[in-house]
Every structure is written in C-alpha cells, then in structure tokens.
Design a protein around this motif. Sequence first.
Motif, mmCIF file in Angstrom:
data_model
loop_
_atom_site.group_PDB
_atom_site.id
_atom_site.type_symbol
_atom_site.label_atom_id
_atom_site.label_comp_id
_atom_site.label_asym_id
_atom_site.label_seq_id
_atom_site.Cartn_x
_atom_site.Cartn_y
_atom_site.Cartn_z
ATOM 1 N N GLN A 156 60.487 4.306 66.143
ATOM 2 C CA GLN A 156 61.784 4.988 66.171
ATOM 3 C C GLN A 156 62.400 5.083 64.763
ATOM 4 O OE1 GLN A 156 65.188 3.167 68.400
ATOM 5 N NE2 GLN A 156 64.413 4.556 69.937
ATOM 6 N N ALA A 157 62.255 3.993 63.995
ATOM 7 C CA ALA A 157 62.811 3.963 62.643
ATOM 8 C C ALA A 157 62.121 5.000 61.754
ATOM 9 C CB ALA A 157 62.655 2.564 62.048
ATOM 10 N N VAL A 158 60.801 5.108 61.907
ATOM 11 C CA VAL A 158 60.044 6.097 61.116
ATOM 12 C C VAL A 158 60.498 7.508 61.511
ATOM 13 C CG1 VAL A 158 57.736 7.071 60.730
ATOM 14 C CG2 VAL A 158 58.066 4.579 60.692
ATOM 15 N N GLN A 159 60.710 7.710 62.803
ATOM 16 C CA GLN A 159 61.192 9.014 63.280
ATOM 17 C C GLN A 159 62.529 9.379 62.626
ATOM 18 O OE1 GLN A 159 60.298 11.649 64.941
ATOM 19 N NE2 GLN A 159 58.306 10.631 64.853
ATOM 20 N N LEU A 160 63.430 8.386 62.602
ATOM 21 C CA LEU A 160 64.760 8.626 62.018
ATOM 22 C C LEU A 160 64.613 8.976 60.531
ATOM 23 C CD1 LEU A 160 67.855 8.538 61.780
ATOM 24 C CD2 LEU A 160 67.745 6.041 61.737
ATOM 25 N N ASP A 161 63.792 8.227 59.837
ATOM 26 C CA ASP A 161 63.573 8.456 58.412
ATOM 27 C C ASP A 161 63.017 9.877 58.185
ATOM 28 O OD1 ASP A 161 62.573 8.301 55.745
ATOM 29 O OD2 ASP A 161 62.436 6.124 55.878
ATOM 30 N N LEU A 162 62.044 10.254 58.999
ATOM 31 C CA LEU A 162 61.449 11.599 58.849
ATOM 32 C C LEU A 162 62.464 12.686 59.194
ATOM 33 C CD1 LEU A 162 57.871 11.122 60.316
ATOM 34 C CD2 LEU A 162 58.438 11.798 57.981
ATOM 35 N N MET A 163 63.249 12.430 60.253
ATOM 36 C CA MET A 163 64.250 13.418 60.657
ATOM 37 C C MET A 163 65.254 13.633 59.506
ATOM 38 S SD MET A 163 67.612 13.791 61.700
ATOM 39 C CE MET A 163 68.291 12.320 62.419
ATOM 40 N N LEU A 164 65.653 12.530 58.876
ATOM 41 C CA LEU A 164 66.628 12.661 57.779
ATOM 42 C C LEU A 164 66.028 13.458 56.614
ATOM 43 C CD1 LEU A 164 68.292 9.105 57.682
ATOM 44 C CD2 LEU A 164 69.237 11.232 58.610
ATOM 45 N N HIS A 165 64.760 13.237 56.332
ATOM 46 C CA HIS A 165 64.141 14.025 55.261
ATOM 47 C C HIS A 165 64.065 15.506 55.635
ATOM 48 C CE1 HIS A 165 62.969 10.181 53.381
ATOM 49 N NE2 HIS A 165 63.013 10.903 52.276
ATOM 50 N N ALA A 166 63.722 15.782 56.904
ATOM 51 C CA ALA A 166 63.649 17.192 57.330
ATOM 52 C C ALA A 166 65.020 17.844 57.184
ATOM 53 C CB ALA A 166 63.167 17.271 58.772
ATOM 54 N N TYR A 167 66.044 17.108 57.570
ATOM 55 C CA TYR A 167 67.415 17.635 57.469
ATOM 56 C C TYR A 167 67.800 17.847 55.995
ATOM 57 C CZ TYR A 167 72.145 16.071 56.341
ATOM 58 O OH TYR A 167 73.348 15.894 55.731
ATOM 59 N N MET A 168 67.431 16.893 55.123
ATOM 60 C CA MET A 168 67.753 17.051 53.699
ATOM 61 C C MET A 168 67.060 18.301 53.130
ATOM 62 S SD MET A 168 66.955 14.624 50.454
ATOM 63 C CE MET A 168 65.194 14.670 50.558
ATOM 64 N N LEU A 169 65.805 18.512 53.542
ATOM 65 C CA LEU A 169 65.057 19.663 53.016
ATOM 66 C C LEU A 169 65.587 20.984 53.575
ATOM 67 C CD1 LEU A 169 61.476 18.133 53.200
ATOM 68 C CD2 LEU A 169 62.682 18.712 51.106
ATOM 69 N N THR A 170 66.365 20.914 54.644
ATOM 70 C CA THR A 170 66.921 22.140 55.236
ATOM 71 C C THR A 170 68.174 22.607 54.481
ATOM 72 O OG1 THR A 170 66.200 21.294 57.368
ATOM 73 C CG2 THR A 170 67.690 23.163 57.435
ATOM 74 N N GLN A 171 68.845 21.664 53.841
ATOM 75 C CA GLN A 171 70.088 22.031 53.139
ATOM 76 C C GLN A 171 69.789 22.950 51.960
ATOM 77 O OE1 GLN A 171 72.568 18.579 52.110
ATOM 78 N NE2 GLN A 171 71.345 17.466 53.570
ATOM 79 N N SER A 172 70.776 23.747 51.607
ATOM 80 C CA SER A 172 70.581 24.658 50.478
ATOM 81 C C SER A 172 70.650 23.904 49.174
ATOM 82 C CB SER A 172 71.671 25.726 50.494
ATOM 83 O OG SER A 172 71.119 26.882 51.020
ATOM 84 N N GLY A 173 69.765 24.247 48.249
ATOM 85 C CA GLY A 173 69.790 23.597 46.945
ATOM 86 C C GLY A 173 68.475 22.913 46.646
ATOM 87 N N ILE A 174 68.544 21.871 45.837
ATOM 88 C CA ILE A 174 67.326 21.210 45.384
ATOM 89 C C ILE A 174 67.256 19.805 45.982
ATOM 90 C CG2 ILE A 174 66.067 20.410 43.345
ATOM 91 C CD1 ILE A 174 67.606 22.608 41.789
ATOM 92 N N PRO A 175 66.208 19.530 46.765
ATOM 93 C CA PRO A 175 66.096 18.180 47.325
ATOM 94 C C PRO A 175 65.537 17.206 46.290
ATOM 95 C CG PRO A 175 64.393 19.629 48.241
ATOM 96 C CD PRO A 175 65.156 20.436 47.241
ATOM 97 N N VAL A 176 66.092 16.022 46.261
ATOM 98 C CA VAL A 176 65.594 15.001 45.348
ATOM 99 C C VAL A 176 65.329 13.728 46.150
ATOM 100 C CG1 VAL A 176 66.024 13.667 43.254
ATOM 101 C CG2 VAL A 176 66.881 15.981 43.418
ATOM 102 N N ILE A 177 64.093 13.270 46.046
ATOM 103 C CA ILE A 177 63.674 12.067 46.785
ATOM 104 C C ILE A 177 63.871 10.860 45.883
ATOM 105 C CG2 ILE A 177 61.612 10.938 47.758
ATOM 106 C CD1 ILE A 177 60.818 13.637 48.780
ATOM 107 N N TYR A 178 64.274 9.771 46.440
ATOM 108 C CA TYR A 178 64.422 8.545 45.656
ATOM 109 C C TYR A 178 63.081 7.817 45.681
ATOM 110 C CZ TYR A 178 66.713 4.355 43.842
ATOM 111 O OH TYR A 178 67.087 3.298 43.047
ATOM 112 N N SER A 179 62.535 7.554 44.503
ATOM 113 C CA SER A 179 61.193 6.971 44.402
ATOM 114 C C SER A 179 61.054 5.753 45.328
ATOM 115 C CB SER A 179 60.938 6.558 42.957
ATOM 116 O OG SER A 179 59.762 5.784 42.874
ATOM 117 N N GLY A 180 60.010 5.750 46.094
ATOM 118 C CA GLY A 180 59.780 4.655 47.048
ATOM 119 C C GLY A 180 60.071 5.116 48.469
#
Length: 610
Positions: free
Chosen positions: A446-470
């Motif tokens: 479930q935790a991995v799902q939440l983490d992935l969902m948040l990344h998908a949502y971040m990548l949906t927003q307009s602009g430039i996505p930046v991942i925090y190393s790690g």
Amino acid sequence: MAQGTIFQKRMEKHHDELRWLYMELYQNDDMFGELCGQLYEYDAQRSEELKERDALREKEPGWYKKNDLLGMMLYIDNFAGNIKGVEEKLDYLQQCQVNYIHLMPFLNTTKGRSDGGYAVSDFRKVQPELGTMEDLESLTKACHKKGMNVCMDFVMNHTSEDHEWARRARQGDGEYMSRYFFYKDYSIPSQYEKTVPQVFPTTAPGNFTWLPDAGHFVMTTFYPYQWDLNYKNPRVFNEMVYNFLYLANQGIDIMRIDAVPYIWKELNTPCRNLQQVHTIVRMMRMICEIVCPGVLLLGEVVMEPEKVAPYFGTVDKPECHMLYNVTTMATTWNCVATRDVRLLKLQMDIVNRLPKEYVFLNYLRCHDDIGWGLDYVWLMQFGIGEVSHKKYLNDFLTGQYPDSFARGELYNSDPASGDARLCGTTASLCGIEKAAYERNEAALEQAVQLDLMLHAYMLTQSGIPVIYSGDEIGQENDYSYHKDPDRCADSRYLHRGRFQWDMAQKRTEKGSVQEKLFQGIGKLERIRKSTDVFSTDADVWTIDTWNDSVLGIIRANKKEKLIALFNFSEYAKPVHLDEGGGQYTDLISGQKVEESGLEIPGYGAYWLVK
Ligand code: GLC
C-alpha cells in the motif's frame, strides 16, 4: 555576427531599462558604468561552447517549456562523494531519465556553521572535500555532452560570517561593515523585530546577532553565522552580480536564487517581497539575457501563490523563468494525511488560472522542511482551525496519530505558538519505513502504491518535475544526524542522508520495493516524455470526481485529452465523471476502463485517454 556585436545588440536592447532601474535604487553613474564594463568582461570570458548553447536557446526561448525536462536534486557528497564522483555516475542519472541535475550547495563553507552549504564563505571556491572549480567545469561539460543541464544555488541574501567581507567588517572596516547591517545598540534592531517574522524561531530565534568582539549587532535573518547582505549598497549588488556571472561561466544552466524575497530590508516592514526585490530580480534577468541568455533563473519563493506569482514578472518585463510550486507541494501532504483532496483541487485551480508562460517546478520533497502554509481561511468554513489542523498534520505525519503509517519528525517546533513544520523522506512519509520495519507485506504494498500515485500526480502537474535523489528507490529517513553534534539541532538532515547504492542495486530485483518504485516511476516518466499532452502549453484544469478522496485533472491540447485520476485514500473509491461516457485506456496499466461505474483502487492513479 562577431561576438562583440552580439553583446552590443543585447546590451542595446536592455541598456535603458537596466540603467533606469539601477539609478532608481542607487543613483550612482560610476557604479553603473563599472557594472556595464564588467558585463562586457564576463561576456568576453564566456567559452565558445557556452556561447553556442546561448545562441541556440535564444533562438528557441521556450526550450525549457516542453515535456522533456526532468530534474533531480542531489547532494554531491551524499550521492557520489565528490564532483568527480558525480561525473562518474552520470549513467545512473540517465537511467533515471534525468536531464537536469540540481547540485545542492557546494561552495566553500565552514563545517558546523554551514546551514547545509547555504552559508557561503567564498563564492569562487568549491568546498575542498568536493573538488575544484575545474572539476565543476568538467562536470558541466560532461553533462552538456549528454544533453543534461546543471543547476546550482546562488545564495544572494547573505554570506557566511567567515566570508572575507564579514571578517573585515567584524574587524571594524567601515567599507565592509556597510555591506551588511551593523548596529551599535539594539534600538534599530528592536524596531525591526516588531515587524519582521522569524524564519527559524526555535533553531535561530530573532533576526539579529550580537557580536561581542565587534561591539555591534548584525542582521541575521537565518542562522547567526549567516549575515544578511545590504543591497542598498551598490558595491554589494555589483560584486554579487560578478560572482553570479563567474559561476554561470562555469557552465551552469539554471541558477536557483536562494531566499530571494528577503534580499531588501526596510524598517517598519516585514522585510519580505519588497518592491526593490523585484527591481533587483528584473535587473538580474536582463543581465542574464545580456551575458548568458542560456541561463535560467529559478526563484526560491517559499510563500503562498499570490506572493510567488509576481516573481515571474510580466510578459514584457520577465523576472524569474521558473518558481517552485510550493503551496501545492505542502497541500499534497495535507491530502495524504486527511485523504481529502478538496483543498488540493482549490490550490491547483489557483495555479492553473495563471498564464501558461509561468513555469513551475513541481516536487514532492526537497532538502527543506514542509511548512504548513495552507489556505486556512478556506478550511475555516469546515470549522477547521489553523493551530489544531497543523497539530493533526504533524501528529499524523510523525506517526503519533493512531494508525498513522508516516514516519516524519518535527522541524522548528515552537511551543509558544504551537507551530511546527515537518521533515522526512517521501518513502518514510508514505509508510514504506514503518511497513518494512514491521515486515507487513500488505502495508508495504500500500505504501509503495501511495508513493507511486504521488509521483504520477506530480508528473501530471504543469511545469518541470524534480525528483529528490533517493526517492526513485524509496530511500528512508536517515537518523544518523541525531548523533552528529554539528547537525543534531536541525531535523532537515533527516532527509539528507547518504544515497544508498546497495539499495539502488536492487532496482533490477523483481518484486523489491526499489524495483517497484524505480521501474514504476521510470515508466511514468517515459509516458510523460512521449505524450504531447504533458507539454507546458496544454490546457490544464481540475474536474469534479464526486468523491472527496479522488483528484481529477484534465490535460488537453488540440489533438489529445488526458483524464488523470488520483485516489488519496487507501480504499477503492467510485468516481463519477461527466466527460461524455465511453471506454478509455489507462496509459499506466494499459487496461481498458469504462467511464460509467468507474472505481479507482486504493492509492490508484489513472492516466486515461480515448
Ligand atoms: C533557503 C534554503 C534553506 C536555507 C535558507 C537560508 O531557504 O532552501 O535550506 O536554510 O535558504 O539560506
């Protein structure tokens, strides 16, 4: 066209406005003359390769507005030991599909008094443990060859107390004292304190520091060893511009101008976002366009959207190229804790209404804490008060609340006001740390799902996505800072741990957390880069899903429409869409779904197209 002529043309374009603004602040012709002369010098020193890069970007000024930029912020020492090490690891970054790396502060600083490198003692020297300026130039060249951009921090609000200027000022040299804010007694500082809020109320209370050896107070908005520069002095502005251009000439593509709202101070004001700050940022933008037009300005404005947007300037007189989407980030974690997306929808509507020219940098986590700058006026209609709500968020995200899965720590908790901010890595806040520790497979899934969902949502927003190393491998909190006397007072080190290369190895081990995240996020990035509708010029708006746990976002251009749905609850939720019915394909899973009777699994994310 000869280079001198190109410089002249750019100068002619901006000269009158630049002079006007400079005179407005400084009324000093000589210093303006010196500035222009130095711009010429820095242009002459700029390498041919960088000039070619500039020329290409001048021809395509929207180069950073497509869907192909993906950033990663990293600490050089944590990630690879030193700058040379980063150069050796570029292949890994390319596997992460990253083409923009933000190297966290690496200029000279004093151990134990560094504020994570944000207390710079020499703007022209790299911290010796990390390497040299030559190593930096070699890294930027290697990055450019691989199509990658390099970002660094330009800490312009203050210097370290160990900077040459500060050392001379401390010795009583008036020329250098005038580059800071020095006061013989507390009368003026006490006036400032009446209107200036505190940045670090617990770790560094107050905005002034008494220097017993100098017999003066000095202004220190951040830590006592970070002395605020006095931009009323044109020498400060000029010299900082020269430092900026020197660094830009090492091949930096994106300059993150740190703590920018703070750079101008006036008595009886909050010393934030004053009009003169905009004059300075506008001048810096013009200076970039004259000497290094390939360089982007990324402003760090950690404030509510109404205060952030003015830093883009206007279409005719732009200031920053990019700004952090900070309130959206904080609101995201509010929704993780409440499972209610209504505030996020409202927040996204505010951002989506802004002109499309405005490019935001989207992120889930960065090196700093999460501050709860939410829309409390709006929350009030539900009887939700600011203090109690912050308490709930902090309790939930630090794992104090019953059944909470998150493992964060408080930051600058102020018992007097009841206020506190929050630290932690994405993985630990999503529950990966707790579930892994408890060996609870279902909770881990479930935790991995939440983490992935948040990344998908971040990548949906307009602009430039930046991942925090790690984050790409689900790196958890690092508690070792508790035992380090130089760091233990600053809980931001909780999420500034060493990159775990042993964990990164597991990214190809089928079924591991690392594999699920690395491959999962990688897949999302590939879809984003290859699907036009993710480009910044798409129209973006939120839709009603008739379910308070599910956020609905539409991205559309002339050809395509994407319906993105994100379930912020652990339970499956029915949603009702009003998009004309029919069947869709989910780009993430490849499955077909019907609009009618649509149900989205717990922490699910859909990118639906027809
Ligand atoms: C910025 C940095 C933060 C630092 C502060 C002072 O907000 O992100 O880490 O403490 O500036 O330089």
